[in-house]
Design an enzyme around this catalytic site. Structure first.
Site, PDB file in Angstrom:
ATOM      1  N   HIS A  82      10.160 -39.435  -6.062  1.00  0.00           N
ATOM      2  CA  HIS A  82       9.559 -40.744  -5.745  1.00  0.00           C
ATOM      3  C   HIS A  82       8.760 -41.290  -6.931  1.00  0.00           C
ATOM      4  O   HIS A  82       7.727 -41.926  -6.751  1.00  0.00           O
ATOM      5  CB  HIS A  82       8.650 -40.664  -4.516  1.00  0.00           C
ATOM      6  CG  HIS A  82       9.347 -40.293  -3.248  1.00  0.00           C
ATOM      7  ND1 HIS A  82       9.818 -41.218  -2.345  1.00  0.00           N
ATOM      8  CD2 HIS A  82       9.667 -39.078  -2.706  1.00  0.00           C
ATOM      9  CE1 HIS A  82      10.379 -40.603  -1.316  1.00  0.00           C
ATOM     10  NE2 HIS A  82      10.308 -39.296  -1.510  1.00  0.00           N
ATOM     11  N   ASN A 155      10.145 -42.207   5.121  1.00  0.00           N
ATOM     12  CA  ASN A 155      11.282 -42.733   4.366  1.00  0.00           C
ATOM     13  C   ASN A 155      11.929 -43.861   5.157  1.00  0.00           C
ATOM     14  O   ASN A 155      11.600 -44.089   6.320  1.00  0.00           O
ATOM     15  CB  ASN A 155      12.329 -41.638   4.141  1.00  0.00           C
ATOM     16  CG  ASN A 155      11.939 -40.680   3.019  1.00  0.00           C
ATOM     17  OD1 ASN A 155      11.149 -41.014   2.146  1.00  0.00           O
ATOM     18  ND2 ASN A 155      12.509 -39.492   3.045  1.00  0.00           N
ATOM     19  N   HIS A 346      -0.548 -37.673   1.352  1.00  0.00           N
ATOM     20  CA  HIS A 346      -0.401 -36.290   1.820  1.00  0.00           C
ATOM     21  C   HIS A 346      -0.112 -36.327   3.307  1.00  0.00           C
ATOM     22  O   HIS A 346      -0.908 -36.867   4.096  1.00  0.00           O
ATOM     23  CB  HIS A 346      -1.688 -35.520   1.532  1.00  0.00           C
ATOM     24  CG  HIS A 346      -1.667 -34.105   2.004  1.00  0.00           C
ATOM     25  ND1 HIS A 346      -0.498 -33.425   2.285  1.00  0.00           N
ATOM     26  CD2 HIS A 346      -2.672 -33.228   2.239  1.00  0.00           C
ATOM     27  CE1 HIS A 346      -0.789 -32.204   2.680  1.00  0.00           C
ATOM     28  NE2 HIS A 346      -2.104 -32.056   2.665  1.00  0.00           N
TER      29      HIS A 346
HETATM   30 FE1  HDD Z   1       8.066 -35.791   0.058  1.00  0.00          FE
HETATM   31  C1  HDD Z   1       6.478 -37.524  -2.377  1.00  0.00           C
HETATM   32  C2  HDD Z   1       8.537 -38.672   1.833  1.00  0.00           C
HETATM   33  C3  HDD Z   1      10.038 -34.083   2.304  1.00  0.00           C
HETATM   34  C4  HDD Z   1       7.264 -32.911  -1.445  1.00  0.00           C
HETATM   35  N1  HDD Z   1       7.595 -37.715  -0.219  1.00  0.00           N
HETATM   36  C5  HDD Z   1       6.944 -38.247  -1.300  1.00  0.00           C
HETATM   37  C6  HDD Z   1       6.819 -39.659  -1.145  1.00  0.00           C
HETATM   38  C7  HDD Z   1       7.398 -39.977   0.039  1.00  0.00           C
HETATM   39  C8  HDD Z   1       7.890 -38.757   0.623  1.00  0.00           C
HETATM   40  C9  HDD Z   1       7.508 -41.363   0.640  1.00  0.00           C
HETATM   41  C10 HDD Z   1       6.182 -40.605  -2.142  1.00  0.00           C
HETATM   42  C11 HDD Z   1       4.725 -40.781  -1.875  1.00  0.00           C
HETATM   43  C12 HDD Z   1       4.154 -41.794  -2.842  1.00  0.00           C
HETATM   44  O1  HDD Z   1       4.616 -42.951  -2.800  1.00  0.00           O
HETATM   45  O2  HDD Z   1       3.271 -41.422  -3.616  1.00  0.00           O
HETATM   46  N2  HDD Z   1       9.141 -36.288   1.688  1.00  0.00           N
HETATM   47  C13 HDD Z   1       9.117 -37.507   2.319  1.00  0.00           C
HETATM   48  C14 HDD Z   1       9.792 -37.397   3.591  1.00  0.00           C
HETATM   49  C15 HDD Z   1      10.228 -36.109   3.710  1.00  0.00           C
HETATM   50  C16 HDD Z   1       9.806 -35.410   2.524  1.00  0.00           C
HETATM   51  C17 HDD Z   1       9.948 -38.528   4.583  1.00  0.00           C
HETATM   52  C18 HDD Z   1      10.966 -35.461   4.831  1.00  0.00           C
HETATM   53  C19 HDD Z   1      10.812 -35.781   6.065  1.00  0.00           C
HETATM   54  N3  HDD Z   1       8.593 -33.868   0.350  1.00  0.00           N
HETATM   55  C20 HDD Z   1       9.391 -33.361   1.342  1.00  0.00           C
HETATM   56  C21 HDD Z   1       9.398 -31.928   1.275  1.00  0.00           C
HETATM   57  C22 HDD Z   1       8.592 -31.579   0.223  1.00  0.00           C
HETATM   58  C23 HDD Z   1       8.110 -32.811  -0.342  1.00  0.00           C
HETATM   59  C24 HDD Z   1      10.158 -31.008   2.206  1.00  0.00           C
HETATM   60  C25 HDD Z   1       8.238 -30.230  -0.293  1.00  0.00           C
HETATM   61  C26 HDD Z   1       8.017 -29.188   0.456  1.00  0.00           C
HETATM   62  N4  HDD Z   1       7.115 -35.321  -1.660  1.00  0.00           N
HETATM   63  C27 HDD Z   1       6.857 -34.048  -2.045  1.00  0.00           C
HETATM   64  C28 HDD Z   1       5.973 -33.973  -3.271  1.00  0.00           C
HETATM   65  C29 HDD Z   1       5.708 -35.489  -3.576  1.00  0.00           C
HETATM   66  C30 HDD Z   1       6.497 -36.182  -2.493  1.00  0.00           C
HETATM   67  C31 HDD Z   1       6.501 -33.157  -4.382  1.00  0.00           C
HETATM   68  C32 HDD Z   1       5.999 -35.988  -4.977  1.00  0.00           C
HETATM   69  C33 HDD Z   1       4.864 -36.889  -5.351  1.00  0.00           C
HETATM   70  C34 HDD Z   1       3.875 -36.691  -4.297  1.00  0.00           C
HETATM   71  O3  HDD Z   1       4.346 -35.795  -3.381  1.00  0.00           O
HETATM   72  O4  HDD Z   1       2.778 -37.209  -4.231  1.00  0.00           O
HETATM   73  O5  HDD Z   1       4.807 -33.304  -2.996  1.00  0.00           O
END
Ligand code: HDD
Length: 693
Positions: A82, A155, A346
């Site tokens: 993202h 999402n 978060h």
């Molecule tokens: Fe995630 C970012 C949505 C599964 C780990 N996620 C991130 C963002 C969104 C989502 C919208 C961007 C937030 C922003 O704009 O700063 N993610 C989802 C959805 C998931 C999902 C709807 C499943 C239902 N994500 C998911 C899993 C993991 C992560 C299974 C790890 C275990 N996601 C992350 C992250 C991020 C992230 C690596 C990258 C940047 C951040 O968190 O702030 O932690």
């Protein structure tokens, strides 16, 4: 008007708590002297301090050193997923009290408004990648409630690629550009992505969504949002219900088509953020209704899927979406880095009344988000960054760390203490203290998943069955494109085998497009005939179709008919459609009666792909270059199934293309003295039953 509207908006928003908080952090250099970061006024900012005019730079030039050091450290790591996103401010207004289900304070009093910050994003691409790529879109909302921040990190698709978060790093490694040559950027059309899919078949349902038109939204303003997981609502009596969150756009759900999306990626890589930014500047505030699907705890096992499985939807026809409020996005950021880049979402940021479930994907996410912010935002104090601060007071015994801004006064930073009366003190449930829902859990420690998580295909077929013929065709095209880019014949074969479990119709076409044989079938009955249920809510076919905020290219030439132009622009404006004048060159174009209108775009700077409709008026003086270029423009719009309106001299161009009789072409002769057919055609947006040229 836009500037004024924004100023007015900013003014009224002074009452808005988050806005007021941010105000104290804003800095405006207008009319101010330039200083160093130590506040010393600067007399010269273009020449470094040297030993003689042609001599070496001196170490004592503190201004040069400070300026350069700061610049050298300007970048922070982009989000691991993202990375490409755009944030805006807004407010959420509750329609209906949810007190029966949850004690969440911001869901109690109808009419009450809560400030929000929303960041929309793509997933795979780097921070500078194009926006109209085939991908999931992030839809993350931070509610600044009076009882703390609640983040709904969702999402634009209601399911996910996996059931257990432990697989997320593998999946992202497969999706991102391949490590040996860092290609392709912001695309899933490559070997490692599809190799992962074929070898991790719980992804089947999500892949159907990603191959559908949902993965190329026309606008962030025209897509749904989903919290994906089952959460819990907990009320004042400690009773819990399962809940899923939905965002429903008031403008309906609309998408680009693939060839258009590819074209737009080159014409305007910022297409989605520009659309959001400009509409907010113009006062066309995007709005989304918040819906909840609520399920009593006793019904947990009533379905033929596990309600805690993030690869499954709760079909809306079985568990209706109850609309409980509306979010309006009404203010752009002042500074993209300070707000959009530094915002830290978060999924674990919840408030009393909202709790988690045992969805194993959700459970893993609860770890990942804080962890990633620690490296991305450089330490444990990112909650103090203005955009992340709650609007309610926050106190605890956490101290120090990089970038600490708060000056905690007093001698004591521990519990229990007697020197400070045991402050800051904990409070009970009845005083607003967060108490986790006391779900009974027991079990052996085991790395496994229940048998209720094992069906990966039924809902993928449900999705396929629910699509309109055009949507199905687009899914076939998407699979054919993506697999066409996969080099490994073995991976292609595995993917064909896998999705043959979803639909034979799909795979028959894709295999033919790839020049491959269809998989060997043990059972010749297509899955779509074995499982015939549909969920009409999944199709975009019957979505809301409004003309509001659509963009129409209005093509004029020298000696254009002024009456026709005024008729069109007045009527479009009245319907909320934005007319954009296009011609052979920018600047003034002279009408038949010597009036002039300025062309805002030209055939060189624009194309049909970035418009929703094309109005061609032409002019008495159309030179051969104009005729050729405008016909190209019209033909591209025609091939993208867009409405085409031909008036005055413009009709000859449409006649020459021999498309006048085709669906979605409105000519002057068809107008009943008013513009209604024009507005109706533009609102319809696509005319699929049109033969391509
Ligand atoms: Fe995630 C970012 C949505 C599964 C780990 N996620 C991130 C963002 C969104 C989502 C919208 C961007 C937030 C922003 O704009 O700063 N993610 C989802 C959805 C998931 C999902 C709807 C499943 C239902 N994500 C998911 C899993 C993991 C992560 C299974 C790890 C275990 N996601 C992350 C992250 C991020 C992230 C690596 C990258 C940047 C951040 O968190 O702030 O932690």
């Amino acid at each position: 008007m836009s500037k004024k509207k924004q100023t007015d908006e900013k003014h009224t928003e002074q009452q808005n708590a988050k806005h007021a908080q941010l105000e104290s952090y804003r800095s405006d250099g207008r009319g101010q002297a330039m200083t160093t970061n130590q506040g010393v006024k600067i007399s010269e900012d273009e020449f470094s301090l040297k030993a003689g005019e042609r001599g070496p730079t001196l170490m004592e030039d503190f201004h040069f050193r400070e300026k350069m050091t700061h610049f050298d450290h300007e970048r922070i790591p982009e989000r691991v997923v993202h990375a490409r996103g755009f944030g805006v401010h807004g407010q959420f207004e509750l329609y209906e009290s949810m007190a029966q289900y949850t004690k969440a304070d911001f869901l109690q009093r109808p009419g009450e408004k809560t400030d929000v910050f929303v960041r929309f994003s793509t997933v795979a691409g780097s921070r500078g990648s194009a926006e109209t790529v085939r991908d999931v879109r992030g839809f993350a909302t931070k509610f600044y409630t009076k009882t703390g921040n609640f983040d709904l990190v969702g999402n634009n698709m209601p399911v996910f690629f996996m059931q257990d978060a432990i697989k997320f790093p593998d999946f992202i490694h497969a999706l991102k550009p391949e490590p040996h040559n860092e290609m392709p950027q912001a695309a899933s059309a490559h070997d490692t992505f599809w190799d992962y899919i074929a070898n991790n078949q719980e992804s089947a349902h999500m892949v159907m969504w990603v191959m559908s038109d949902r993965a190329i939204p026309r606008s962030f303003r025209m897509m749904e949002g989903f919290g994906v997981h089952a959460f819990r609502f907990v009320n004042d009596n400690g009773e819990a219900h399962f809940v899923k969150f939905h965002w429903k756009p008031l403008l309906g759900v609309h998408s680009l088509i693939w060839k258009e999306a590819q074209r737009v990626a080159g014409l305007d890589p910022d297409y989605n953020r520009r659309d959001l930014w400009e509409n907010i500047e113009e006062g066309n505030f995007p709005a989304f209704e918040l819906g909840v699907q609520i399920l009593p705890e006793k019904d947990e096992f009533k379905f033929d899927f596990d309600i805690l499985d993030a690869t499954k939807i709760w079909p809306e026809e079985n568990i209706p979406v109850q609309i409980i409020g509306k979010m309006t996005l009404n203010r752009n950021v002042d500074n993209v880095f300070a707000e959009t880049e530094q915002v830290a979402f978060h999924v674990g940021n919840v408030v009393p009344g909202i709790d988690f479930t045992n969805d194993p994907l959700l459970q893993g996410r609860l770890f990942s988000y804080t962890d990633t912010q620690l490296i991305r935002l450089g330490g444990p104090n990112f909650h103090e960054i203005p955009i992340n601060r709650p609007i309610c007071p926050f106190h605890n015994n956490q101290r120090d760390g990089y970038g600490r801004r708060t000056i905690d006064v007093g001698q004591v930073a521990y519990q229990n203490n007697s020197l400070a009366n045991n402050d800051p003190h904990t409070v009970t449930d009845s005083h607003g203290g967060y108490v986790h829902y006391q779900e009974k859990v027991e079990g052996n420690k085991i790395r496994a998943r229940g048998s209720s998580f094992k069906d990966h295909f039924t809902q993928a077929t449900l999705f396929w069955n629910s699509m309109s013929p055009v949507e199905k065709q687009h899914i076939k095209d998407a699979f054919s494109f993506e697999l066409g880019k996969v080099k490994s014949p073995s991976v292609r074969t595995q993917v064909l085998d896998m999705f043959d479990h979803v639909s034979h119709d799909l795979i028959n076409t894709v295999a033919a497009n790839l020049g491959m044989t269809i998989p060997v079938r043990k059972n010749n009955t297509p899955p779509e005939q074995l499982y015939t249920k549909t969920s009409p809510a999944l199709s975009m076919e019957n979505t809301t179709k409004l003309p509001t905020t659509l963009r129409a290219a209005v093509i004029i030439a020298d000696q254009y008919c002024e009456k026709s132009l005024a008729f069109v622009t007045d009527n479009l404006n009245q319907a909320g459609i934005q007319p954009i004048i296009i011609s052979e060159h920018l600047g003034p174009i002279t009408g038949a009666g010597e009036q002039t209108r300025a062309a805002q775009d030209s055939f060189l700077t624009s194309a049909a792909a970035v418009f929703d409709a094309i109005v061609v008026i032409g002019g008495a003086n159309m030179n051969p270059n104009f005729a050729t270029q405008s016909k190209h423009f019209i033909q591209e719009g025609y091939d993208q199934y867009k409405p085409i309106i031909a008036l005055a001299a413009g009709t000859t161009l449409v006649d020459e293309l021999t498309i006048s009789e085709q669906p979605g072409i409105v000519t002057y002769a068809q107008l009943p003295n008013n513009a209604e057919p024009i507005i109706t055609a533009i609102s319809e947006r696509r005319f699929w039953n049109r033969p391509l040229l």
